[in-house]
Design a protein around this motif. Sequence first.
Motif, PDB file in Angstrom:
ATOM      1  N   TYR A  79     -68.355  16.754  34.686  1.00  0.00           N
ATOM      2  CA  TYR A  79     -69.365  15.634  35.351  1.00  0.00           C
ATOM      3  C   TYR A  79     -70.403  15.132  34.414  1.00  0.00           C
ATOM      4  O   TYR A  79     -71.000  15.707  33.635  1.00  0.00           O
ATOM      5  N   PHE A  80     -69.932  13.674  34.294  1.00  0.00           N
ATOM      6  CA  PHE A  80     -70.934  12.794  33.374  1.00  0.00           C
ATOM      7  C   PHE A  80     -71.995  12.486  34.276  1.00  0.00           C
ATOM      8  O   PHE A  80     -71.841  11.862  35.271  1.00  0.00           O
ATOM      9  N   GLY A  81     -73.305  12.899  33.732  1.00  0.00           N
ATOM     10  CA  GLY A  81     -74.497  12.672  34.513  1.00  0.00           C
ATOM     11  C   GLY A  81     -75.714  12.042  33.510  1.00  0.00           C
ATOM     12  O   GLY A  81     -75.178  11.922  32.474  1.00  0.00           O
ATOM     13  N   GLY A  82     -76.772  11.782  34.030  1.00  0.00           N
ATOM     14  CA  GLY A  82     -77.765  11.162  32.976  1.00  0.00           C
ATOM     15  C   GLY A  82     -78.839  11.175  33.682  1.00  0.00           C
ATOM     16  O   GLY A  82     -79.315  11.599  34.602  1.00  0.00           O
ATOM     17  N   GLY A  83     -79.812  10.062  33.034  1.00  0.00           N
ATOM     18  CA  GLY A  83     -79.244   8.953  32.216  1.00  0.00           C
ATOM     19  C   GLY A  83     -78.171   8.336  33.043  1.00  0.00           C
ATOM     20  O   GLY A  83     -77.863   8.149  34.096  1.00  0.00           O
ATOM     21  N   THR A  84     -77.687   7.190  32.272  1.00  0.00           N
ATOM     22  CA  THR A  84     -76.479   6.219  32.714  1.00  0.00           C
ATOM     23  C   THR A  84     -75.242   6.330  32.129  1.00  0.00           C
ATOM     24  O   THR A  84     -74.941   5.726  30.903  1.00  0.00           O
ATOM     25  N   PRO A  85     -74.393   7.307  32.440  1.00  0.00           N
ATOM     26  CA  PRO A  85     -73.002   7.484  31.645  1.00  0.00           C
ATOM     27  C   PRO A  85     -72.141   6.166  31.669  1.00  0.00           C
ATOM     28  O   PRO A  85     -71.387   5.842  30.637  1.00  0.00           O
ATOM     29  N   SER A  86     -72.617   5.158  32.697  1.00  0.00           N
ATOM     30  CA  SER A  86     -71.369   4.091  32.707  1.00  0.00           C
ATOM     31  C   SER A  86     -72.037   3.087  31.359  1.00  0.00           C
ATOM     32  O   SER A  86     -71.484   2.050  31.396  1.00  0.00           O
ATOM     33  N   LEU A  87     -73.127   3.461  30.938  1.00  0.00           N
ATOM     34  CA  LEU A  87     -73.729   2.627  29.591  1.00  0.00           C
ATOM     35  C   LEU A  87     -72.283   2.749  28.588  1.00  0.00           C
ATOM     36  O   LEU A  87     -72.583   2.119  27.587  1.00  0.00           O
ATOM     37  N   LEU A  88     -71.831   3.923  28.371  1.00  0.00           N
ATOM     38  CA  LEU A  88     -70.924   4.447  27.603  1.00  0.00           C
ATOM     39  C   LEU A  88     -69.568   3.382  27.610  1.00  0.00           C
ATOM     40  O   LEU A  88     -69.323   3.043  28.776  1.00  0.00           O
ATOM     41  N   GLU A  89     -69.041   3.026  26.531  1.00  0.00           N
ATOM     42  CA  GLU A  89     -67.620   2.253  26.783  1.00  0.00           C
ATOM     43  C   GLU A  89     -66.829   3.243  27.118  1.00  0.00           C
ATOM     44  O   GLU A  89     -66.668   4.277  26.962  1.00  0.00           O
ATOM     45  N   SER A  90     -65.587   2.848  27.755  1.00  0.00           N
ATOM     46  CA  SER A  90     -64.859   3.764  28.239  1.00  0.00           C
ATOM     47  C   SER A  90     -63.926   4.452  27.222  1.00  0.00           C
ATOM     48  O   SER A  90     -63.515   5.771  27.279  1.00  0.00           O
TER      49      SER A  90
END
Length: 375
Positions: free
Chosen positions: A56-67
């Motif tokens: 699970y990628f949580g945060g924060g905003t994991p979608s800020l990372l490049e794929s």
Amino acid sequence: LAGIYLHIPFCKQACHYCDFHFSTSLATKPAFLAALKTEIQLRKPYLEGQEIQTIYFGGGTPSLLESSELQEILDEIYSCFAVASNAEITLEANPDDLTKAKLKALKESGINRLSIGIQSFRDEDLQFMNRAHNTSEALQCVKDAQELGFDNITIDLIYGIPELSEAAWKQNLQQAFNLNVQHVSAYCLTVEAGTALHHFVKTGKSKPVNEDEAAQQFEILCAEMKKHDFEQYEISNFCQSGFHSKHNSAYWQQKHYLGLGPSAHSFNGKSRQWNVSNNRKYIKSINAQQPFFETETIAPETAYNEYVLTTLRTIWGCDAEFISTQFGDQYLAHLQQEAQPYFEQNLLQLKSGVITLTEEGKLLADKIASDLFYT
Ligand code: SF4
């Protein structure tokens, strides 16, 4: 069987209500990614070889990372852990990050569940909360994700917002049903100390959350979800048949998990660990091979209290036999005694040795759980 949580501690801007750990500066992102990969290697022994069923990628905003950056993190996990071939891999994402190109790359990297932070389909609510997206981006990203083959999508919604009327809340829910997402998490707006919203309420710039209105909206939520065949499997979580969050359900069922990244928590049945909530300290400590987390051995009464608090919020409920074998008969006797008045008021029910909240009881979940605590 275990899960891995990754905390990605960056956001574009600070939502007014949020008290999670994040930074709006991306300056430390490269160093953070390197440290996170090192942590993955360092923490390999923690789960003692258990198969990983959820990531699970949580945060924060994991979608800020490049794929490509997400892919590198996943590659590191796959090289250090035995990951089930059908593992649920969730990414929390904000609508403004989900371009078609990004969604396509996410799909290719093996992300098979999206948790989209929509919060409201009304621009005035989004502005009030200082979200970085607008309603049209919210609608578009769900449609694009579905077109690109994402068939397990959850969205977050918030109720109890001061200017959100009952009618507007119903429209928000209807919009979620129209989009045909598989899962909805709906939370009441809370005013946490230290947030901008707390300051606005204190200085009179914003109305406080009206608890009666929020309770009314919770009742509407439960009724509408039921009407649309969504199962309320946890107080704040609703899904179409078979689309429970495996990752979050594992937390609520006392399964083990490893939390990676600043502020992430881990649990292995005996102890809890929590990483330092500061990006620079996290990076520095990992690079210097110094401790970056604290550990607490869980005392029996704490374990019992946590068990009651989490299980009572779920459809799986609080299992009397588990309490007796895991914690001992004095805990079971305590539970039975404290639960009795709630059975009489029809706020708790007992079926096949399992205690669950009734519909009326759900409105008082936290109060009831705390009255059952062992102190
Ligand atoms: S995007 Fe999420 S984590 Fe970031 S500030 Fe907003 S609510 Fe908090």
